[in-house]
Design a protein around this motif. Sequence first.
Motif, PDB file in Angstrom:
ATOM      1  N   ALA A   2     -37.971  68.934 -25.060  1.00 48.64           N
ATOM      2  CA  ALA A   2     -36.973  69.346 -24.072  1.00 48.64           C
ATOM      3  C   ALA A   2     -37.573  69.283 -22.671  1.00 48.64           C
ATOM      4  O   ALA A   2     -37.833  70.282 -22.036  1.00 48.64           O
ATOM      5  N   VAL A   3     -37.838  68.075 -22.247  1.00 51.07           N
ATOM      6  CA  VAL A   3     -38.463  67.910 -20.940  1.00 51.07           C
ATOM      7  C   VAL A   3     -37.402  68.055 -19.849  1.00 51.07           C
ATOM      8  O   VAL A   3     -36.296  67.560 -19.986  1.00 51.07           O
ATOM      9  N   ALA A   4     -37.758  68.737 -18.811  1.00 53.24           N
ATOM     10  CA  ALA A   4     -36.800  68.927 -17.720  1.00 53.24           C
ATOM     11  C   ALA A   4     -36.454  67.591 -17.094  1.00 53.24           C
ATOM     12  O   ALA A   4     -37.324  66.771 -16.825  1.00 53.24           O
ATOM     13  N   GLN A   5     -35.182  67.358 -16.890  1.00 49.11           N
ATOM     14  CA  GLN A   5     -34.747  66.123 -16.235  1.00 49.11           C
ATOM     15  C   GLN A   5     -34.716  66.382 -14.738  1.00 49.11           C
ATOM     16  O   GLN A   5     -33.697  66.720 -14.179  1.00 49.11           O
ATOM     17  N   THR A   6     -35.833  66.222 -14.098  1.00 51.52           N
ATOM     18  CA  THR A   6     -35.872  66.598 -12.694  1.00 51.52           C
ATOM     19  C   THR A   6     -35.498  65.445 -11.769  1.00 51.52           C
ATOM     20  O   THR A   6     -35.380  65.627 -10.576  1.00 51.52           O
ATOM     21  N   ASP A   7     -35.300  64.284 -12.353  1.00 56.55           N
ATOM     22  CA  ASP A   7     -34.990  63.131 -11.495  1.00 56.55           C
ATOM     23  C   ASP A   7     -33.516  63.079 -11.133  1.00 56.55           C
ATOM     24  O   ASP A   7     -33.014  62.119 -10.603  1.00 56.55           O
ATOM     25  N   ILE A   8     -32.825  64.201 -11.413  1.00 56.20           N
ATOM     26  CA  ILE A   8     -31.382  64.159 -11.419  1.00 56.20           C
ATOM     27  C   ILE A   8     -30.755  64.221 -10.047  1.00 56.20           C
ATOM     28  O   ILE A   8     -31.072  65.103  -9.265  1.00 56.20           O
ATOM     29  N   GLU A   9     -29.858  63.312  -9.774  1.00 54.37           N
ATOM     30  CA  GLU A   9     -28.977  63.454  -8.609  1.00 54.37           C
ATOM     31  C   GLU A   9     -29.732  63.782  -7.342  1.00 54.37           C
ATOM     32  O   GLU A   9     -29.320  64.603  -6.564  1.00 54.37           O
ATOM     33  N   THR A  10     -30.896  63.211  -7.183  1.00 52.68           N
ATOM     34  CA  THR A  10     -31.622  63.502  -5.966  1.00 52.68           C
ATOM     35  C   THR A  10     -31.178  62.584  -4.839  1.00 52.68           C
ATOM     36  O   THR A  10     -31.585  62.749  -3.708  1.00 52.68           O
ATOM     37  N   LEU A  11     -30.318  61.637  -5.176  1.00 54.36           N
ATOM     38  CA  LEU A  11     -29.916  60.660  -4.160  1.00 54.36           C
ATOM     39  C   LEU A  11     -28.712  61.113  -3.357  1.00 54.36           C
ATOM     40  O   LEU A  11     -28.427  60.584  -2.299  1.00 54.36           O
ATOM     41  N   ALA A  12     -28.013  62.101  -3.903  1.00 52.82           N
ATOM     42  CA  ALA A  12     -26.699  62.398  -3.343  1.00 52.82           C
ATOM     43  C   ALA A  12     -26.754  62.869  -1.901  1.00 52.82           C
ATOM     44  O   ALA A  12     -26.038  62.375  -1.053  1.00 52.82           O
ATOM     45  N   THR A  13     -27.620  63.816  -1.612  1.00 55.04           N
ATOM     46  CA  THR A  13     -27.648  64.340  -0.250  1.00 55.04           C
ATOM     47  C   THR A  13     -29.078  64.290   0.260  1.00 55.04           C
ATOM     48  O   THR A  13     -29.957  64.917  -0.295  1.00 55.04           O
ATOM     49  N   ALA A  14     -29.265  63.537   1.290  1.00 55.28           N
ATOM     50  CA  ALA A  14     -30.621  63.342   1.763  1.00 55.28           C
ATOM     51  C   ALA A  14     -30.911  64.172   3.009  1.00 55.28           C
ATOM     52  O   ALA A  14     -32.062  64.452   3.321  1.00 55.28           O
ATOM     53  N   ASP A  15     -29.872  64.583   3.716  1.00 52.28           N
ATOM     54  CA  ASP A  15     -30.119  65.270   4.980  1.00 52.28           C
ATOM     55  C   ASP A  15     -30.604  66.697   4.759  1.00 52.28           C
ATOM     56  O   ASP A  15     -30.506  67.255   3.685  1.00 52.28           O
ATOM     57  N   PRO A  17     -30.939  70.763   4.839  1.00 51.15           N
ATOM     58  CA  PRO A  17     -29.946  71.817   4.705  1.00 51.15           C
ATOM     59  C   PRO A  17     -29.674  72.466   6.064  1.00 51.15           C
ATOM     60  O   PRO A  17     -30.579  72.644   6.869  1.00 51.15           O
TER      61      PRO A  17
END
Lengths: 295, 330, 324
Positions: A2-15, A17
């Motif tokens: 059960a490896v954490a899927q940390t590569d997830i959806e990192t592309l969506a918002t780059a700017d 906070p």
Amino acid sequence: MAVAQTDIETLATADKPRGYWSGVGRRFLKDKVAVAAGCVAGGLILMAIFAPWVAPQDPFDGTMIRRLSPIGTEGYPLGADELGRDMLSRLIYGARLSLFMGVTPVLIAFVIGSAIGIAAGYAGGWVNSITMRVLDVFYAFPSVLLAIAISGALGAGILNGLLSLTVVFIPPIARVAESVTTAVRKLEYIEAARASGASAFTIVRAHVLGNVLGPIFVYATSLISVSMILAAGLSFLGLGVSPPNPEWGLMLNTLRNAIYVQPWLAALPGVMIFLTSISFNMLSDGLRSAMDIKQ
Amino acid sequence: MTQPLVEVSDLTVTFQGTPPVHAVNGVSFTLAQGEVLGILGESGSGKSVTLKTLLRLLPERRTRIGGKVAVEGRDVLALEGRALADHRGGVVSMIFQDPGLALDPVYTIGRQIAETVIRHEGVSRSTAMARALEMLELVRIPSAKRRLSNYPHEMSGGMRQRAMIALALACKPKLLLADEPTTALDATVQIQILLLLRELQREMGMGVIFVTHDIGVAVEVSDKLAVMYAGSFVETGSVAEIIRDARHPYSQGLLAANLVGAEPGALLKAIPGAPPALHAPPVGCAFAPRCELAGPRCGADPLPLWQARGDRWARCVAAAEAAVPSHAEP
Amino acid sequence: MSDAILSAHNLVKHFNAGGWGAARKVVRAVDDVSFDVAPGETLGVVGESGCGKSTTARLLTHLLPSDRGEVRFRGRVAGTEVPLKEFRRHVQMVFQDSYASLNPRMTMLDAVAFGPTVHGVDQPEARRRAGALLERVGLDPARFGPRYPHEISGGQRQRVNIARALAFDPDVIVLDEAVSALDKSVEAQVLNLLTELRRERGLTYIFISHDLNVVRHISDRVMVMYLGEVVEIGPTADLYTAPRHPYTEALLAAMPSLDPDRRTMEAPLQGDPPNPIDPPPGCRFHTRCARAFGPCPGTAPVPALVGRRHLASCHLNTVKEAAE
């Protein structure tokens, strides 16, 4: 496994906070009309505070020789009123009472009305129904009549004027607070907060207040202009502020006999009331759209 | 040599603003008379925008449209005034996801259909009303005569969707555009609407472009499929070809995400990441950042194409390299 | 059932739909619903709009008071034998609308940390835990912690909502259409996350969805609801291969086939689901059922055991003359 899927959806918002309020500020500054209105309103407030330093003359000092001097008279750029007092100085000093009568009742009503409205809105059910029906009674009277009636019953004077205006503004503010709170209460993040086991008080403090005070405040700002006009009306009728105090509404009243002799002069207090109320109105419009998150 | 019903070549759509959005980037396809094309894509893939271009429904002032769009050989992008009005609803019409928004709440269903017929065909009111009744019967609305005088809010969701289809088909369009028309419906109602559309399409011989995010729905209605990603078609082919032999890694990922052949309880072969924001037109393969087969060669512009026939292709370097047609590969 | 972790006993919830006295209209959202969930199990709940599945979720989590019936946690009645505050720590919920379920003025880190602080964890510890949970659901706490809901995508928000539920270290999570609003590729990621978390933490899920594919994938058992009632409940494989209620059959038949050579040729049901304000008497499904017969319009069927842990409420399974 059960490896954490940390590569997830990192592309969506780059700017980076950004905080909510910095976003509001940024959007507000982009709105040229609102910024201009804010400058005018701010200028009027500064003018009221520093009246003794800004005003060229004593606003109470008049001579019959100068009475109803036209605009542009030497030393009296805006002329003099029916008792020969410097118009410019009286208008500047008048901002003190007029703004005070415009802002204070709204502020007090904002505190009381929000408390009533938020409590009724969050409680819901019959508590809400009864509270709102009681407030509806006040809606039976037009706000001008209500203010005159209360003021008239209490007698003339600044304090009584303030009190009557505050009573007039509590119902509309409470009504807005109630409707905003009812809308927020139905959202799922409030349900999620209830599912966390938090008490009603904690939920209101942490999740409701921050989301409803903004809209209520914006609405309240729009009432400042109404309050100023009502206060002016009270003074005009001889309730509220009494002579010789400089107050725009009162000045409008005392100058009305001069309307055939010096129409421009007589209109000056009206111009000030108009300028102030329109700048507060545009300021609140600007705030409203700047606080709209989905822009 | 017959003329295709729809011919779109190198269509680009950009919404101007800060920042701009490059919603559609080089879409080309043709649709023959009586053919059903399914466009499959996720939100923001540009599928609805492509559809709206065919009806010129995009806000004119802040949209830049490039390329060529022709329906029955007429250049849609050049239509003006009367010709555009005839095009909309007469030649091409559209059905939407939410019939509540597409139907006018203050007019009865019968009146709305009749108005459309009168506007496009100039017939009398009684003829138009007769047509409206005929249309409601066509879309199998029970007790159609009574329903003519119903307002949209008096109908259930499925009925409203049927009424909207009746309205769209009232002037016998050559091309029907469907923008997720069944997404908001319950499963048992969805299948009724899909079957109805399939039947009407066959009876009237229309061309249909059906946009959806749901592979299952696309398979039920389409002859051909196009998979869309980041404003471009990444793979096209017949329905069977795409379901059984997807070549583009994105199509494969979508199939896996729709649980095609997934083992219950096991982890899915999920595509990581999220679609790009499209503030600039993509260079090379837009899917590369999420693709496990990606390499430096995916930046090539134009990308090499794997192509079996004219309309069976996939725009993917890896697919082009593995040119041996193998059915065993997942 | 004493070994159940969460059970519903004859839950009833009716809503007022206007009117007074005899003209009063009542939405029978949930009518006499009972079921139980074993520890570590995933129970899927399916049904069309108006079937009462979302109301059931809110009754289970005590976000709505039930008119009648009770919810038990490990055999003890929630609200009385288990105080609500403690119950809420054990049973958490994730909602469909990822945006509406987050406070727009709260950062993601604060949103996750809020729950533990309610239960007496001090601020720094709650924030540390929230950071670890964000990390676990695949969001870098340094990047996403200080963000506001409108600054992140739907999939990311739903991860935050899951992290917020996990912050209580719950035993049961009720997921009300939690992946329905997401794009398919993102939905698959979130489903994977849920599967991993369940294995790691031995979580029990109640997974409510209208998507029968997803429910089949994730559930051990499935419950089918129609107009406020449970019509069938049983092990996933049995229910999908051999449904014992005509409504379940129809739902399954209405699923797109995903096979271009075997497209659906006929709609299994006609018309829309009836209005829950005025459900038909007898079996509520008899007005749309192709196999309705003698007793259906008059008598309501009772749940009957039709297989191992498999119950169905249909006269076809119990009345003799149905065999003919």
